[in-house]
Write a protein that holds these residues in place. Structure first.
Motif, PDB file in Angstrom:
ATOM      1  N   LEU A  69       0.745  -1.343   0.113  1.00 22.51           N
ATOM      2  CA  LEU A  69      -0.167   0.156  -0.073  1.00 22.51           C
ATOM      3  C   LEU A  69       1.251   0.860   0.117  1.00 22.51           C
ATOM      4  N   GLN A  70       1.848   1.299  -0.894  1.00 21.86           N
ATOM      5  CA  GLN A  70       3.076   2.496  -1.359  1.00 21.86           C
ATOM      6  C   GLN A  70       2.268   3.277  -2.373  1.00 21.86           C
ATOM      7  N   ARG A  71       2.299   4.561  -1.830  1.00 22.35           N
ATOM      8  CA  ARG A  71       1.487   5.207  -3.872  1.00 22.35           C
ATOM      9  C   ARG A  71       2.638   5.621  -4.396  1.00 22.35           C
ATOM     10  N   ILE A  72       2.599   4.720  -5.781  1.00 23.56           N
ATOM     11  CA  ILE A  72       3.562   4.884  -6.378  1.00 23.56           C
ATOM     12  C   ILE A  72       3.481   6.244  -7.218  1.00 23.56           C
ATOM     13  N   THR A  73       2.253   6.219  -7.383  1.00 23.96           N
ATOM     14  CA  THR A  73       2.071   7.393  -8.328  1.00 23.96           C
ATOM     15  C   THR A  73       0.333   8.213  -8.261  1.00 23.96           C
ATOM     16  N   SER A  74       0.692   8.827  -9.057  1.00 22.87           N
ATOM     17  CA  SER A  74      -1.066   9.688  -8.482  1.00 22.87           C
ATOM     18  C   SER A  74      -1.526  10.186  -9.964  1.00 22.87           C
ATOM     19  N   ILE A  75      -2.177  10.162 -11.134  1.00 22.17           N
ATOM     20  CA  ILE A  75      -1.933  10.486 -12.353  1.00 22.17           C
ATOM     21  C   ILE A  75      -3.723  11.158 -12.297  1.00 22.17           C
ATOM     22  N   THR A  76      -3.655  12.641 -13.041  1.00 23.35           N
ATOM     23  CA  THR A  76      -4.286  13.479 -12.995  1.00 23.35           C
ATOM     24  C   THR A  76      -4.989  13.822 -14.217  1.00 23.35           C
ATOM     25  N   LEU A  77      -6.506  13.874 -13.984  1.00 23.50           N
ATOM     26  CA  LEU A  77      -7.510  13.902 -15.593  1.00 23.50           C
ATOM     27  C   LEU A  77      -7.866  15.246 -15.195  1.00 23.50           C
ATOM     28  N   PRO A  78      -8.679  15.657 -16.500  1.00 23.26           N
ATOM     29  CA  PRO A  78      -9.705  16.707 -16.239  1.00 23.26           C
ATOM     30  C   PRO A  78     -10.596  16.780 -15.566  1.00 23.26           C
ATOM     31  N   SER A  89      -5.423  -3.018 -19.637  1.00 27.85           N
ATOM     32  CA  SER A  89      -5.555  -4.368 -20.568  1.00 27.85           C
ATOM     33  C   SER A  89      -4.366  -5.200 -20.109  1.00 27.85           C
ATOM     34  N   PRO A  90      -5.004  -7.078 -20.130  1.00 31.70           N
ATOM     35  CA  PRO A  90      -4.800  -7.723 -19.849  1.00 31.70           C
ATOM     36  C   PRO A  90      -3.075  -8.280 -20.142  1.00 31.70           C
ATOM     37  N   ASP A  91      -3.182  -7.321 -21.336  1.00 36.23           N
ATOM     38  CA  ASP A  91      -1.242  -7.071 -21.305  1.00 36.23           C
ATOM     39  C   ASP A  91      -0.355  -7.063 -20.543  1.00 36.23           C
ATOM     40  N   GLY A  92      -0.748  -5.935 -19.853  1.00 34.64           N
ATOM     41  CA  GLY A  92      -0.147  -4.587 -18.934  1.00 34.64           C
ATOM     42  C   GLY A  92      -0.295  -3.336 -19.414  1.00 34.64           C
ATOM     43  N   ARG A  93       0.191  -3.488 -20.880  1.00 37.82           N
ATOM     44  CA  ARG A  93       0.460  -2.426 -21.637  1.00 37.82           C
ATOM     45  C   ARG A  93      -0.156  -1.216 -21.920  1.00 37.82           C
ATOM     46  N   LYS A  94      -1.422  -1.564 -21.402  1.00 40.65           N
ATOM     47  CA  LYS A  94      -2.297   0.256 -21.847  1.00 40.65           C
ATOM     48  C   LYS A  94      -3.641   0.465 -20.528  1.00 40.65           C
ATOM     49  N   MET A  95      -4.058   1.241 -20.764  1.00 38.10           N
ATOM     50  CA  MET A  95      -5.262   1.591 -19.766  1.00 38.10           C
ATOM     51  C   MET A  95      -6.286   2.642 -20.070  1.00 38.10           C
ATOM     52  N   PRO A 155       7.273  -0.228 -20.207  1.00 33.75           N
ATOM     53  CA  PRO A 155       8.489  -1.118 -19.061  1.00 33.75           C
ATOM     54  C   PRO A 155       8.569  -0.256 -17.496  1.00 33.75           C
ATOM     55  N   SER A 156       8.471   0.592 -17.327  1.00 38.60           N
ATOM     56  CA  SER A 156       9.168   1.593 -16.140  1.00 38.60           C
ATOM     57  C   SER A 156       7.764   1.270 -15.373  1.00 38.60           C
ATOM     58  N   GLY A 157       6.788   0.741 -15.497  1.00 36.24           N
ATOM     59  CA  GLY A 157       5.488   1.413 -15.135  1.00 36.24           C
ATOM     60  C   GLY A 157       5.294   2.580 -15.227  1.00 36.24           C
ATOM     61  N   SER A 158       5.482   3.478 -15.724  1.00 39.97           N
ATOM     62  CA  SER A 158       4.875   4.763 -16.028  1.00 39.97           C
ATOM     63  C   SER A 158       3.967   5.160 -17.069  1.00 39.97           C
TER      64      SER A 158
END
Length: 338
Positions: A142-151, A160-166, A182-185
């Motif tokens: 439960l460590q925060r990795i990042t926070s993605i801001t949207l409008p 996605s099941p292959d882990g490459r897209k959201m 690949p680094s998770g960003s």
């Protein structure tokens, strides 16, 4: 394009099996409160301030998360975890194979939806919040990795099941597509428009090639990842004949079948109807009424079993289980494959 569907399909065998467990909804627009993560013998559902696990063979329902300090607005399973979120940013996590659990608040407002996914051998919890962010945490730390801001307020996100897209949707018609490095960003690479109203659910097919978005104005929009043009737009059963489709025909939850050669797309309406569409051709639909004639019942969530042989639908009065006609789905009629 909006398509006109043949309505004589029979992808699911009726009548359904009825389990007497009631499911409840805590927010009128948030309807993804049923999950079937490991086997069609076990389904999770929300009732008041608890999440229960139902053994569909013995009919025994046991609390998986009990006596919560909140009534869940969101619930998800994945990678061996169960998570529930609340109106005031509360989160409760449990590892299903052990007694480990944790509770926290993540800040912001309502936790509208959550997603558990795997990245490079690590497990991540994505929390969609009304404060216009997707908060990404590690599990079990439960460590925060990042926070993605949207409008916009974020109502749902799906990896996605292959882990490459959201993809993520919110209180506007916009659909936000991200690459996951690949680094998770997370890098936003495209913004599309679904219809004319807010989106409340999104889903990837098992090959990570197509994704679908359910919108409040009664439409489900589908894209192929290889094109920015919408592949198809599907209407709800009740939207066309209702002066205000948001009352009954709003599309609340959408799910692709998860395995095998079943290739189905399922989406629920605000009340009474669940639709199942052929996800190969998108030209056939089966609409299933889940409430008795003359009455309407709210639908709390929908889920495919992991083997895509069963479908579960949560309603105010019971949990419905329907068997998928897998034999028919594994047959490819002449001309059905492009």
């Amino acid at each position: 394009m909006t398509v006109f569907l043949r309505e004589d399909a029979a992808f699911l065998k009726t009548p359904p099996r009825k389990h007497p467990q009631r499911t409840t909804i805590q927010h009128w627009q948030l309807r993804d409160l049923v999950a079937c993560p490991t086997s069609r013998k076990e389904v999770f559902y929300v009732n008041q301030n608890a999440v229960y696990s139902l053994n569909t063979e013995t009919q025994e329902a046991t609390p998986a998360l009990r006596d919560l300090s909140f009534s869940p607005t969101s619930m998800t399973t994945g990678c061996g975890y169960l998570a529930a979120g609340g109106q005031r940013s509360q989160v409760m996590i449990r590892q299903l194979s052990s007694t480990w659990h944790a509770q926290t608040t993540v800040g912001g407002s309502i936790n509208n939806a959550m997603n558990i996914s795997s990245h490079a051998g690590n497990t991540r919890l994505l929390i969609c919040n009304n404060d216009q962010t997707i908060k990404v945490y590690s599990l079990p730390g439960l460590q925060r990795i990042t926070s993605i801001t949207l409008p916009t307020a974020v109502n749902y996100a799906s990896v996605s099941p292959d882990g490459r897209k959201m993809i993520a949707v919110g209180d506007t018609p916009d659909v936000f597509l991200y690459n996951i490095s690949p680094s998770g960003s997370y890098e936003r690479v495209a913004t599309m428009s679904a219809s004319t109203d807010a989106g409340f659910s999104c889903s990837w097919n098992q090959s990570s090639e197509k994704f679908a978005v359910a919108s409040q104005d009664g439409f489900v929009s589908v894209w192929d990842i290889r094109s920015s043009n919408k592949l198809v737009q599907l209407g709800s059963k009740q939207a066309g004949g209702d002066a205000n489709p948001q009352v009954k025909g709003a599309c609340r939850c959408v799910k692709f079948s998860t395995s095998g050669s079943i290739d189905l797309l399922m989406y629920s309406e605000h009340v009474s109807y669940v639709n199942v569409v052929d996800a190969r051709s998108f030209n056939e639909r089966q609409s299933i009424r889940v409430s008795p004639p003359g009455t309407d019942q709210h639908i709390s969530g929908i889920a495919f079993s992991p083997d895509s042989k069963s479908v579960f639908i949560g309603s105010e009065s019971c949990l419905l289980e329907l068997e998928v006609d897998t034999m028919t789905r594994r047959c490819f009629p002449e001309g059905s494959i492009n």
